[in-house]
Design a protein around this motif. Structure first.
Motif, short mmCIF file in Angstrom:
data_model
loop_
_atom_site.label_atom_id
_atom_site.label_comp_id
_atom_site.label_asym_id
_atom_site.label_seq_id
_atom_site.Cartn_x
_atom_site.Cartn_y
_atom_site.Cartn_z
N SER A 178 5.28 -14.64 1.55
CA SER A 178 4.44 -15.88 1.22
C SER A 178 4.50 -15.93 -0.07
O SER A 178 4.44 -17.27 -0.87
N GLY A 179 3.84 -15.03 -0.50
CA GLY A 179 3.94 -14.50 -1.67
C GLY A 179 1.92 -15.34 -2.25
O GLY A 179 1.80 -14.96 -3.57
N LYS A 180 1.35 -15.16 -0.76
CA LYS A 180 0.13 -15.99 -1.66
C LYS A 180 -1.01 -14.94 -1.01
O LYS A 180 -1.67 -15.22 -1.84
N TYR A 181 -0.42 -13.65 -1.24
CA TYR A 181 -1.45 -12.46 -1.20
C TYR A 181 -1.09 -11.28 -2.06
O TYR A 181 -0.49 -11.50 -2.73
N ASP A 182 -2.13 -10.46 -2.65
CA ASP A 182 -1.89 -9.12 -3.55
C ASP A 182 -3.12 -8.26 -3.26
O ASP A 182 -3.67 -8.17 -2.18
N GLN A 183 -2.66 -7.07 -4.20
CA GLN A 183 -4.42 -6.21 -3.92
C GLN A 183 -5.41 -6.20 -4.00
O GLN A 183 -6.62 -5.59 -3.30
N GLU A 184 -5.71 -8.04 -4.64
CA GLU A 184 -7.29 -8.38 -4.24
C GLU A 184 -8.16 -9.27 -2.60
O GLU A 184 -9.05 -9.59 -2.50
N SER A 185 -6.58 -9.38 -2.12
CA SER A 185 -6.40 -10.24 -0.82
C SER A 185 -7.54 -9.12 0.54
O SER A 185 -7.01 -8.44 0.17
N THR A 186 -8.04 -9.95 0.74
CA THR A 186 -8.68 -9.65 1.91
C THR A 186 -8.31 -10.35 3.58
O THR A 186 -8.55 -11.26 3.64
N PHE A 187 -8.25 -9.44 4.89
CA PHE A 187 -8.07 -9.62 5.81
C PHE A 187 -8.85 -9.75 7.47
O PHE A 187 -10.14 -9.04 7.20
N THR A 188 -9.01 -10.89 7.97
CA THR A 188 -9.53 -11.12 9.41
C THR A 188 -8.68 -10.77 10.01
O THR A 188 -6.98 -11.17 10.08
N GLY A 189 -8.99 -10.73 11.17
CA GLY A 189 -7.82 -10.67 13.00
C GLY A 189 -7.18 -9.48 12.64
O GLY A 189 -7.47 -8.59 12.68
N ILE A 190 -5.98 -9.99 13.27
CA ILE A 190 -5.40 -8.94 13.31
C ILE A 190 -4.99 -7.96 12.34
O ILE A 190 -4.03 -6.74 12.09
#
Length: 279
Positions: A178-190
């Motif tokens: 989708s182009g909305k993530y980069d290497q600084e992105s953090t994630f929760t859940g699965i």
């Protein structure tokens, strides 16, 4: 999103030309089939409904003959219909794909009875795809395929020749395309399953893909790439709101050049597939 919002969004999708809906008994805490049942009841002859078998709303699994039949009848009730366009085994164990149980015989009997029009499997890997093609005569295969995970491409010609309905799931690679993530992105859940190294690796690959197709309309181009294969019948990117609905529909009007498609394939063959990118 509320239950009512879901109904409204499905109806808007139909009015804008969407005619394929993928669901399962355990999606949305059991509400997905209910929402579709209400939203599509007066539009049933305009749509194709695909649901799944094997995973129950309770979290339990059952691929026995009785379990399959019970699940089909439950889905028919939830979807407020007397037939299913397609019903597929939801990530069944490998031995079922090898034809070592009566699961597919049961599905054939349900098809013969007119309760389902097509049957098949939802799977994830190329190995599962190979096993399915070698041991079954399914009508439908749902599998993950996108610009980052291209391994099923090896069997697309056979799928096409056998006139199998090919449903592509996760065409945006869980949001990465989708182009909305980069290497600084953090994630929760699965999505928290990705390590820092996984995130950087994926971000780098997305950047490589953007150099091929450009950053503008990247999400539509990612979907257009999947749709460029003749073997692909339909993609199921999913929607949460009207904006995503419009964005996904717009992908059908986007066309990649042969050079771009060849470059994406070459990037996978020469680099991506050697990186063992985790899903």
């Amino acid at each position: 999103m509320t239950f009512e919002d879901g109904i409204k969004l499905v109806q808007q999708a139909v009015e804008q030309g969407v005619n394929f809906f993928d669901t399962a008994p355990n999606y949305g805490n059991g509400n997905s089939e209910k929402i579709l049942g209400i939203a599509l009841k007066e539009r049933r002859n305009r749509v194709f409904i695909n649901t799944k078998v094997g995973h129950l709303p309770s979290g339990a699994t059952s691929f026995t003959s009785d379990g399959i039949k019970t699940s089909i009848h439950h889905s028919l009730k939830q979807l407020e219909t007397n037939y299913l366009d397609s019903a597929i085994l939801h990530n069944p164990p490998h031995y079922i794909l090898e034809g070592k149980t009566d699961a597919f015989d049961t599905m054939k009997s349900l098809k013969k009875a007119g309760l389902i029009k097509h049957y098949g499997v939802s799977i994830d890997t190329m190995d599962e795809l190979r096993t399915t093609l070698e041991n079954t005569d399914v009508d439908v295969i749902e599998i993950m395929f996108n610009m980052i995970h291209q391994s099923p491409r090896e069997f697309f010609e056979e799928v096409k020749e056998r006139k199998i309905i090919l449903i592509i799931k996760i065409p945006l690679d869980s949001g990465w395309l989708s182009g909305k993530y980069d290497q600084e992105s953090t994630f929760t859940g699965i999505r928290s399953r990705w390590s820092k190294e996984d995130i950087k690796q994926r971000a780098d690959i997305v950047d490589m893909l953007k150099t091929i197709v450009g950053e503008e309309q990247f999400v539509q181009k990612a979907l257009a790439y999947v749709l460029s294969f003749d073997a692909v019948s339909v993609i199921i990117p999913g929607i949460k709101n009207e904006e995503q609905l419009s964005s996904n529909i717009a992908a059908s009007k986007v066309t990649l050049t042969k050079k771009q498609i060849d470059s994406i394939n070459k990037l996978y063959d020469s680099y991506i597939k050697t990186q063992n990118i985790p899903w």
